[in-house]
Design a protein around this motif. Structure first.
Motif, short mmCIF file in Angstrom:
data_model
loop_
_atom_site.label_atom_id
_atom_site.label_comp_id
_atom_site.label_asym_id
_atom_site.label_seq_id
_atom_site.Cartn_x
_atom_site.Cartn_y
_atom_site.Cartn_z
N MET A 73 4.82 10.69 10.52
CA MET A 73 4.78 11.99 9.90
C MET A 73 6.32 12.45 9.64
SD MET A 73 3.31 14.02 8.21
CE MET A 73 1.38 14.13 8.32
N THR A 74 7.29 12.29 10.68
CA THR A 74 8.62 12.95 10.41
C THR A 74 9.24 12.43 8.96
OG1 THR A 74 8.77 12.92 12.92
CG2 THR A 74 10.81 13.12 11.39
N GLU A 75 9.12 11.16 8.67
CA GLU A 75 9.71 10.65 7.35
C GLU A 75 8.85 11.61 6.22
OE1 GLU A 75 7.25 6.78 6.29
OE2 GLU A 75 8.27 6.88 8.20
N HIS A 76 7.73 11.74 6.41
CA HIS A 76 6.97 12.50 5.22
C HIS A 76 7.73 14.12 5.14
CE1 HIS A 76 4.80 8.94 5.36
NE2 HIS A 76 3.77 9.52 6.04
N ILE A 77 7.59 14.48 6.21
CA ILE A 77 8.26 16.01 6.36
C ILE A 77 9.82 15.96 5.90
CG2 ILE A 77 8.87 18.00 7.86
CD1 ILE A 77 5.61 17.61 7.34
N GLU A 78 10.37 15.27 6.13
CA GLU A 78 11.86 15.02 5.51
C GLU A 78 11.77 14.69 4.05
OE1 GLU A 78 13.58 11.79 7.92
OE2 GLU A 78 13.83 12.98 9.69
N LYS A 79 10.85 13.89 3.69
CA LYS A 79 10.85 13.86 2.05
C LYS A 79 10.37 15.21 1.15
CE LYS A 79 9.72 8.96 1.67
NZ LYS A 79 8.49 7.89 1.29
N ILE A 80 9.62 15.97 2.00
CA ILE A 80 9.02 17.27 1.40
C ILE A 80 10.19 18.35 1.44
CG2 ILE A 80 7.48 19.12 1.77
CD1 ILE A 80 5.48 17.02 2.71
N ILE A 102 12.27 20.44 -1.53
CA ILE A 102 12.12 21.66 -1.57
C ILE A 102 13.74 21.95 -1.56
CG2 ILE A 102 11.77 23.67 0.01
CD1 ILE A 102 9.10 22.36 0.78
N SER A 103 14.48 21.48 -0.83
CA SER A 103 16.01 21.90 -1.10
C SER A 103 16.49 21.83 -2.29
CB SER A 103 16.91 21.15 0.06
OG SER A 103 16.96 19.65 -0.59
N ARG A 104 15.95 20.96 -3.29
CA ARG A 104 16.36 21.12 -4.62
C ARG A 104 15.82 22.10 -5.36
NH1 ARG A 104 14.08 15.69 -6.25
NH2 ARG A 104 13.90 16.58 -8.18
N PHE A 105 14.83 23.01 -5.02
CA PHE A 105 14.28 24.07 -5.47
C PHE A 105 15.07 25.22 -5.99
CE2 PHE A 105 9.47 23.51 -4.04
CZ PHE A 105 9.30 22.29 -4.87
N ASP A 106 15.20 25.80 -7.29
CA ASP A 106 16.11 26.89 -7.46
C ASP A 106 15.28 28.34 -7.12
OD1 ASP A 106 13.97 27.61 -9.47
OD2 ASP A 106 14.81 26.12 -10.87
N PHE A 148 -6.67 17.01 11.72
CA PHE A 148 -5.46 17.72 11.05
C PHE A 148 -4.55 18.49 11.94
CE2 PHE A 148 -8.69 18.27 7.67
CZ PHE A 148 -8.19 17.45 6.70
N PHE A 149 -3.22 18.02 12.23
CA PHE A 149 -2.25 18.60 13.17
C PHE A 149 -1.34 19.33 12.69
CE2 PHE A 149 -4.33 14.81 15.22
CZ PHE A 149 -5.02 15.51 16.28
N LYS A 150 -0.40 19.82 13.12
CA LYS A 150 0.93 20.43 12.63
C LYS A 150 1.34 19.59 11.65
CE LYS A 150 5.15 22.65 14.23
NZ LYS A 150 6.06 22.50 13.07
N ASP A 151 1.78 20.27 10.41
CA ASP A 151 2.42 19.66 9.43
C ASP A 151 1.40 18.76 8.60
OD1 ASP A 151 4.91 20.92 9.71
OD2 ASP A 151 5.64 19.25 11.16
N ASP A 152 0.09 18.79 8.84
CA ASP A 152 -0.96 18.20 7.83
C ASP A 152 -1.40 18.98 7.01
OD1 ASP A 152 -0.56 15.76 9.08
OD2 ASP A 152 -2.29 16.17 10.48
N ILE A 153 -1.97 18.80 5.85
CA ILE A 153 -2.53 19.64 4.86
C ILE A 153 -4.06 19.30 5.00
CG2 ILE A 153 -2.78 20.06 2.31
CD1 ILE A 153 0.08 19.33 1.91
N ALA A 154 -4.79 20.37 5.37
CA ALA A 154 -6.33 20.34 5.66
C ALA A 154 -6.94 20.53 4.17
CB ALA A 154 -6.67 21.45 6.34
N ILE A 155 -7.56 19.55 3.50
CA ILE A 155 -8.14 19.49 2.39
C ILE A 155 -9.13 18.56 2.07
CG2 ILE A 155 -6.47 17.70 1.31
CD1 ILE A 155 -5.98 19.50 -1.05
N SER A 156 -9.98 18.86 1.43
CA SER A 156 -11.17 17.79 0.72
C SER A 156 -10.51 17.23 -0.48
CB SER A 156 -12.44 18.26 0.90
OG SER A 156 -13.34 17.34 0.28
N PHE A 157 -9.65 16.25 -0.38
CA PHE A 157 -8.96 15.91 -1.57
C PHE A 157 -9.76 15.63 -2.95
CE2 PHE A 157 -6.31 13.03 -3.76
CZ PHE A 157 -5.10 13.58 -3.88
N LYS A 158 -10.90 15.07 -2.66
CA LYS A 158 -11.81 14.74 -4.19
C LYS A 158 -12.10 16.14 -4.59
CE LYS A 158 -15.70 12.04 -5.78
NZ LYS A 158 -16.56 11.06 -5.42
N SER A 159 -12.59 17.07 -3.66
CA SER A 159 -13.20 18.48 -4.13
C SER A 159 -12.15 19.19 -4.85
CB SER A 159 -13.81 19.22 -2.99
OG SER A 159 -14.21 20.32 -3.19
#
Length: 188
Positions: free
Chosen positions: A1-8, A12-16, A72-83
């Motif tokens: 999961m760390t690599e995913h957080i790093e990508k996010i 975000i660091s590029r956001f103005d 869903f743990f820390k840094d996960d997105i709790a969602i029903s994706f299809k819905s």
């Protein structure tokens, strides 16, 4: 999961400043209690919930039993994706297994913000890609790993919250009987 957080975080660091402010305006931090429901079966998933602290689970009902499909743990997105994507009723329930702190973003507000801020579209695509990677990993693990290996993978994901998971939920998530789970745990 760390690599995913790093990508996010890299994106975000590029956001103005304006993009960051727009995302901040539509993000609400919420504290929820153990047992609170983020989404009921039959409701439309109108929010995504980034877990900041705590643990939740997603489940559905089949043959009058609860089938746990996701934790869903820390840094996960709790969602029903299809819905969420189709904005139609969910087949699943999302419940808090502990007190939970989340950052929630409303679907409609995010859709409007994406139209104004192109980096939010990239953000949305990245989150979708990361969900697909998670799903592919889950399918691979379910078919390629034995029950003990799947249990160990789950345990590694977030050991500090593992005690909040009921054994029946774990067995259901792993696709094994409670008896098999007991044998696996006895060997540890």
């Amino acid at each position: 999961m760390t690599e995913h957080i790093e990508k996010i975080q890299a994106l975000i660091s590029r956001f103005d400043k304006e993009t960051l402010e727009a995302l901040d305006r539509i993000t609400i931090t919420e504290k929820l209690k153990k047992g609170d429901i983020l989404l009921n079966q039959g409701e439309v998933c109108r929010k995504s919930h980034l877990i900041l602290d705590g643990v939740a689970r997603k489940f559905t009902y089949a043959d009058k039993k609860e089938l746990t499909t996701e934790f869903f743990f820390k840094d996960d997105i709790a969602i029903s994706f299809k819905s969420y994507i189709n904005q139609n009723p969910s087949k699943e329930v999302i419940e808090c297994l502990s007190d939970v702190m989340v950052e929630s973003v409303d679907y409609k507000a995010f859709e409007i913000a994406k139209q104004k801020f192109s980096l939010l579209m990239e953000y949305d695509i990245l989150l979708t890609e990361l969900y697909i990677i998670w799903l592919e990993d889950r399918l691979f693990n379910f078919h390629a790993l034995n029950a003990t290996e799947r249990y160990e993978e789950l345990l590694k994901k977030s050991p500090e919250y593992f005690h909040h998971l009921k054994l029946t939920h774990i067995a259901s998530y792993l696709g094994i009987s409670l008896e098999t789970l007991s044998r696996i745990r006895a060997k540890k």
